[in-house]
Motif scaffolding. Structure first.
Motif, PDB file in Angstrom:
ATOM      1  N   PRO A   1     -18.534 -49.954 -58.804  1.00  0.00           N
ATOM      2  CA  PRO A   1     -19.004 -51.258 -59.279  1.00  0.00           C
ATOM      3  C   PRO A   1     -18.462 -52.380 -58.416  1.00  0.00           C
ATOM      4  CG  PRO A   1     -17.243 -50.452 -60.685  1.00  0.00           C
ATOM      5  CD  PRO A   1     -17.578 -49.333 -59.735  1.00  0.00           C
ATOM      6  N   GLY A   2     -19.083 -53.545 -58.552  1.00  0.00           N
ATOM      7  CA  GLY A   2     -18.645 -54.698 -57.787  1.00  0.00           C
ATOM      8  C   GLY A   2     -17.238 -55.130 -58.168  1.00  0.00           C
ATOM      9  N   PRO A   3     -16.646 -56.015 -57.384  1.00  0.00           N
ATOM     10  CA  PRO A   3     -15.256 -56.418 -57.615  1.00  0.00           C
ATOM     11  C   PRO A   3     -15.051 -57.161 -58.928  1.00  0.00           C
ATOM     12  CG  PRO A   3     -16.286 -57.783 -55.911  1.00  0.00           C
ATOM     13  CD  PRO A   3     -17.224 -56.658 -56.186  1.00  0.00           C
ATOM     14  N   GLU A   4     -16.136 -57.671 -59.535  1.00  0.00           N
ATOM     15  CA  GLU A   4     -15.990 -58.403 -60.793  1.00  0.00           C
ATOM     16  C   GLU A   4     -15.892 -57.484 -62.007  1.00  0.00           C
ATOM     17  OE1 GLU A   4     -15.471 -61.507 -60.760  1.00  0.00           O
ATOM     18  OE2 GLU A   4     -16.008 -61.933 -58.678  1.00  0.00           O
ATOM     19  N   ALA A   5     -16.143 -56.187 -61.842  1.00  0.00           N
ATOM     20  CA  ALA A   5     -16.142 -55.260 -62.980  1.00  0.00           C
ATOM     21  C   ALA A   5     -14.752 -55.184 -63.603  1.00  0.00           C
ATOM     22  CB  ALA A   5     -16.606 -53.888 -62.526  1.00  0.00           C
ATOM     23  N   ARG A   6     -14.716 -55.122 -64.940  1.00  0.00           N
ATOM     24  CA  ARG A   6     -13.446 -55.100 -65.666  1.00  0.00           C
ATOM     25  C   ARG A   6     -13.222 -53.815 -66.445  1.00  0.00           C
ATOM     26  NH1 ARG A   6     -11.777 -60.686 -67.559  1.00  0.00           N
ATOM     27  NH2 ARG A   6     -11.237 -59.678 -69.527  1.00  0.00           N
ATOM     28  N   TYR A   7     -14.235 -52.959 -66.531  1.00  0.00           N
ATOM     29  CA  TYR A   7     -14.153 -51.784 -67.385  1.00  0.00           C
ATOM     30  C   TYR A   7     -14.445 -50.512 -66.586  1.00  0.00           C
ATOM     31  CZ  TYR A   7     -14.664 -55.195 -71.186  1.00  0.00           C
ATOM     32  OH  TYR A   7     -14.505 -56.258 -72.033  1.00  0.00           O
ATOM     33  N   GLU A   8     -13.852 -49.406 -67.053  1.00  0.00           N
ATOM     34  CA  GLU A   8     -14.188 -48.098 -66.522  1.00  0.00           C
ATOM     35  C   GLU A   8     -15.511 -47.640 -67.134  1.00  0.00           C
ATOM     36  OE1 GLU A   8     -12.542 -46.434 -64.222  1.00  0.00           O
ATOM     37  OE2 GLU A   8     -10.952 -47.950 -64.083  1.00  0.00           O
ATOM     38  N   ARG A   9     -16.258 -46.789 -66.400  1.00  0.00           N
ATOM     39  CA  ARG A   9     -17.564 -46.378 -66.892  1.00  0.00           C
ATOM     40  C   ARG A   9     -17.477 -45.676 -68.237  1.00  0.00           C
ATOM     41  NH1 ARG A   9     -21.829 -42.071 -64.288  1.00  0.00           N
ATOM     42  NH2 ARG A   9     -20.509 -40.600 -65.401  1.00  0.00           N
ATOM     43  N   ALA A  10     -16.462 -44.820 -68.412  1.00  0.00           N
ATOM     44  CA  ALA A  10     -16.337 -44.082 -69.668  1.00  0.00           C
ATOM     45  C   ALA A  10     -16.236 -45.037 -70.850  1.00  0.00           C
ATOM     46  CB  ALA A  10     -15.117 -43.163 -69.624  1.00  0.00           C
ATOM     47  N   GLU A  11     -15.540 -46.140 -70.663  1.00  0.00           N
ATOM     48  CA  GLU A  11     -15.381 -47.112 -71.739  1.00  0.00           C
ATOM     49  C   GLU A  11     -16.696 -47.807 -72.052  1.00  0.00           C
ATOM     50  OE1 GLU A  11     -12.405 -50.880 -72.799  1.00  0.00           O
ATOM     51  OE2 GLU A  11     -12.442 -49.991 -70.793  1.00  0.00           O
ATOM     52  N   THR A  12     -17.508 -48.064 -71.023  1.00  0.00           N
ATOM     53  CA  THR A  12     -18.713 -48.881 -71.214  1.00  0.00           C
ATOM     54  C   THR A  12     -19.890 -48.107 -71.780  1.00  0.00           C
ATOM     55  OG1 THR A  12     -19.551 -48.506 -68.952  1.00  0.00           O
ATOM     56  CG2 THR A  12     -18.021 -50.346 -69.294  1.00  0.00           C
ATOM     57  N   VAL A  13     -19.745 -46.808 -71.962  1.00  0.00           N
ATOM     58  CA  VAL A  13     -20.805 -46.050 -72.645  1.00  0.00           C
ATOM     59  C   VAL A  13     -20.311 -45.498 -73.973  1.00  0.00           C
ATOM     60  CG1 VAL A  13     -22.071 -45.447 -70.554  1.00  0.00           C
ATOM     61  CG2 VAL A  13     -20.268 -43.909 -71.397  1.00  0.00           C
ATOM     62  N   SER A  14     -19.063 -45.773 -74.333  1.00  0.00           N
ATOM     63  CA  SER A  14     -18.536 -45.284 -75.602  1.00  0.00           C
ATOM     64  C   SER A  14     -19.313 -45.918 -76.754  1.00  0.00           C
ATOM     65  CB  SER A  14     -17.047 -45.604 -75.734  1.00  0.00           C
ATOM     66  OG  SER A  14     -16.857 -46.998 -75.918  1.00  0.00           O
ATOM     67  N   LEU A  15     -19.353 -45.214 -77.882  1.00  0.00           N
ATOM     68  CA  LEU A  15     -20.077 -45.742 -79.035  1.00  0.00           C
ATOM     69  C   LEU A  15     -19.484 -47.072 -79.500  1.00  0.00           C
ATOM     70  CD1 LEU A  15     -20.864 -42.653 -81.306  1.00  0.00           C
ATOM     71  CD2 LEU A  15     -22.460 -44.040 -79.961  1.00  0.00           C
ATOM     72  N   ALA A  16     -18.159 -47.199 -79.464  1.00  0.00           N
ATOM     73  CA  ALA A  16     -17.530 -48.432 -79.916  1.00  0.00           C
ATOM     74  C   ALA A  16     -17.966 -49.615 -79.057  1.00  0.00           C
ATOM     75  CB  ALA A  16     -16.008 -48.295 -79.891  1.00  0.00           C
ATOM     76  N   PHE A  17     -17.993 -49.435 -77.754  1.00  0.00           N
ATOM     77  CA  PHE A  17     -18.370 -50.509 -76.834  1.00  0.00           C
ATOM     78  C   PHE A  17     -19.835 -50.879 -77.007  1.00  0.00           C
ATOM     79  CE2 PHE A  17     -19.557 -52.380 -72.766  1.00  0.00           C
ATOM     80  CZ  PHE A  17     -18.481 -53.205 -72.475  1.00  0.00           C
ATOM     81  N   VAL A  18     -20.712 -49.868 -77.034  1.00  0.00           N
ATOM     82  CA  VAL A  18     -22.150 -50.135 -77.154  1.00  0.00           C
ATOM     83  C   VAL A  18     -22.463 -50.788 -78.500  1.00  0.00           C
ATOM     84  CG1 VAL A  18     -24.445 -49.073 -77.227  1.00  0.00           C
ATOM     85  CG2 VAL A  18     -22.763 -48.289 -75.553  1.00  0.00           C
ATOM     86  N   THR A  19     -21.783 -50.343 -79.560  1.00  0.00           N
ATOM     87  CA  THR A  19     -21.987 -50.960 -80.872  1.00  0.00           C
ATOM     88  C   THR A  19     -21.570 -52.427 -80.851  1.00  0.00           C
ATOM     89  OG1 THR A  19     -21.599 -48.839 -81.981  1.00  0.00           O
ATOM     90  CG2 THR A  19     -21.433 -50.821 -83.326  1.00  0.00           C
ATOM     91  N   ALA A  20     -20.416 -52.705 -80.252  1.00  0.00           N
ATOM     92  CA  ALA A  20     -19.930 -54.086 -80.186  1.00  0.00           C
ATOM     93  C   ALA A  20     -20.905 -54.976 -79.418  1.00  0.00           C
ATOM     94  CB  ALA A  20     -18.549 -54.125 -79.543  1.00  0.00           C
ATOM     95  N   LEU A  21     -21.493 -54.447 -78.350  1.00  0.00           N
ATOM     96  CA  LEU A  21     -22.466 -55.229 -77.581  1.00  0.00           C
ATOM     97  C   LEU A  21     -23.643 -55.667 -78.446  1.00  0.00           C
ATOM     98  CD1 LEU A  21     -22.721 -53.342 -74.157  1.00  0.00           C
ATOM     99  CD2 LEU A  21     -21.588 -55.527 -74.606  1.00  0.00           C
ATOM    100  N   GLN A  22     -24.056 -54.788 -79.365  1.00  0.00           N
ATOM    101  CA  GLN A  22     -25.238 -55.092 -80.176  1.00  0.00           C
ATOM    102  C   GLN A  22     -25.020 -56.266 -81.118  1.00  0.00           C
ATOM    103  OE1 GLN A  22     -27.908 -53.281 -79.085  1.00  0.00           O
ATOM    104  NE2 GLN A  22     -26.240 -52.551 -77.780  1.00  0.00           N
ATOM    105  N   THR A  23     -23.772 -56.619 -81.371  1.00  0.00           N
ATOM    106  CA  THR A  23     -23.479 -57.721 -82.293  1.00  0.00           C
ATOM    107  C   THR A  23     -23.437 -59.076 -81.582  1.00  0.00           C
ATOM    108  OG1 THR A  23     -21.070 -57.528 -82.044  1.00  0.00           O
ATOM    109  CG2 THR A  23     -22.118 -56.126 -83.706  1.00  0.00           C
TER     110      THR A  23
END
Length: 354
Positions: free
Chosen positions: A139-161
């Motif tokens: 990912p670009g230098p601005e990325a703050r998260y690891e890929r595993a974190e950004t597809v987790s159910l908790a992360f994806v659920t939080a995005l929906q809110t």
């Protein structure tokens, strides 16, 4: 685009671009296919639904095909495709009627009063097979998260809110690492507006996710530690062993079951819920899978027809289970799992391996 590849590849890229602009479908496919799977995962993050993500991906590719003659190459092809995909997802977030909440309909089971009613009833699990096809692109230098974190159910659920534009900005900046000026162009905004939306999105996400260090990290996927916890869960669940489940669950374990909005927080409530299922005589066989980078199972009722009862996804916290999300039987198909299992063997053991 040709300036971003070297040698003979540049010649090939220029040739494909020329042919695609002239209406050559095969050339267009050759240019866009390398980005197809990562665009699908991008749409999933924004929409929280595998089916909605697939629809958005198809709309993206159709729009790109229709507009390819106007692609001037000022940005990379990947950036151009992400702009189209992001705006298709924004339209979907703003206008689509979301999957409605479902009523509890398990015969003979009266669930305890939920801790709360969940907002994101349209959430669907993402089969790891779709992640396997995503290039391991840094990912670009601005990325703050690891890929595993950004597809987790908790992360994806939080995005929906979060509001749609905040979701788009956060994913493009903090997950994919695009620059602020690139994101501003993608969402037809200004750099200042992007920075403001990103600040609000980060605050909203922090309020929905555990603070760093609050929970033990999960064991590595496929590790002996993960395998041990998963095997212990299978034994406990298939044998309806509540005492064994108690030992596996964290004190603040979280249970959710979209599209049913019931959510339960805490081990006592979780065990009461499971006890209600088991007391009603419901027994299950589990077929291993993986979803959102997490251990998952297709669940099948241990009855004559052995029909599918849903998909379970576990969130591990160290050697214990910090969350369990149950999706209904419609999720089985995305994992290539059958609607029902073959009959049991004469010995009474399952006719498949779990």
């Amino acid at each position: 685009m040709a300036g971003r590849v070297a040698g003979g590849d540049a010649v090939v890229a220029v040739d494909l671009l020329s042919r695609a602009r002239a209406g050559d479908g095969a050339a267009f496919t050759a240019l866009t296919e390398p980005y197809r799977r990562e665009l699908q995962v991008h749409c999933y993050r924004m929409l929280g639904s595998v089916h909605d993500a697939e629809d958005a991906l198809q709309e993206t590719l159709l729009a790109a095909w229709r507009g390819f003659a106007a692609f001037e190459g000022r940005a990379s092809l990947r950036t151009w495709l992400y702009r189209i995909a992001t705006n298709r997802c924004l339209n979907a977030r703003r206008s689509a009627s979301r999957r409605p909440a479902a009523a509890w309909d398990v015969p003979g089971v009266e669930p305890p009063e939920p801790t709360r009613l969940g907002e994101v009833t349209w959430l669907e699990p993402l089969p790891d097979a779709l992640l396997d096809g995503v290039p391991d692109r840094k990912p670009g230098p601005e990325a703050r998260y690891e890929r595993a974190e950004t597809v987790s159910l908790a992360f994806v659920t939080a995005l929906q809110t979060l509001p749609p534009r905040q979701v788009a900005v956060l994913v493009l900046r903090d997950v994919l690492g695009f620059r602020a000026d690139e994101v501003a162009e993608m969402v037809d905004s200004t750099v200042d507006a992007v920075k403001s939306a990103l600040k609000r999105a980060r605050a909203g996400l922090r309020s929905r996710l555990p603070a760093p260090g609050e929970h033990e990290p999960p064991p590595a996927p496929g590790s002996p530690a993960e395998a041990a916890t998963v095997a212990a869960f299978v034994r406990a669940w298939e044998s309806a062993d509540l005492d064994a489940l108690v030992d596996l669950l964290t004190e603040d374990v979280f249970l959710a079951m979209p599209p049913v909005p019931f959510e339960y927080r805490g081990r006592d409530l979780a065990i009461r819920f499971c006890d209600g299922l088991f007391r009603a005589g419901r027994r299950f066989d589990l077929v291993p899978a993986r979803a959102n980078g997490q251990p998952a199972f297709g669940a099948y009722l241990r009855t004559g027809d052995r029909r599918g009862a849903g998909v379970y996804v576990l969130t591990l916290t160290g050697a214990r289970i910090g969350a369990m999300t149950r999706f209904d039987e419609s999720a089985l198909r995305a994992f290539g799992l059958p609607p029902q299992l073959p009959g049991r063997s004469t010995s009474g053991a399952p006719a498949h391996e779990t």
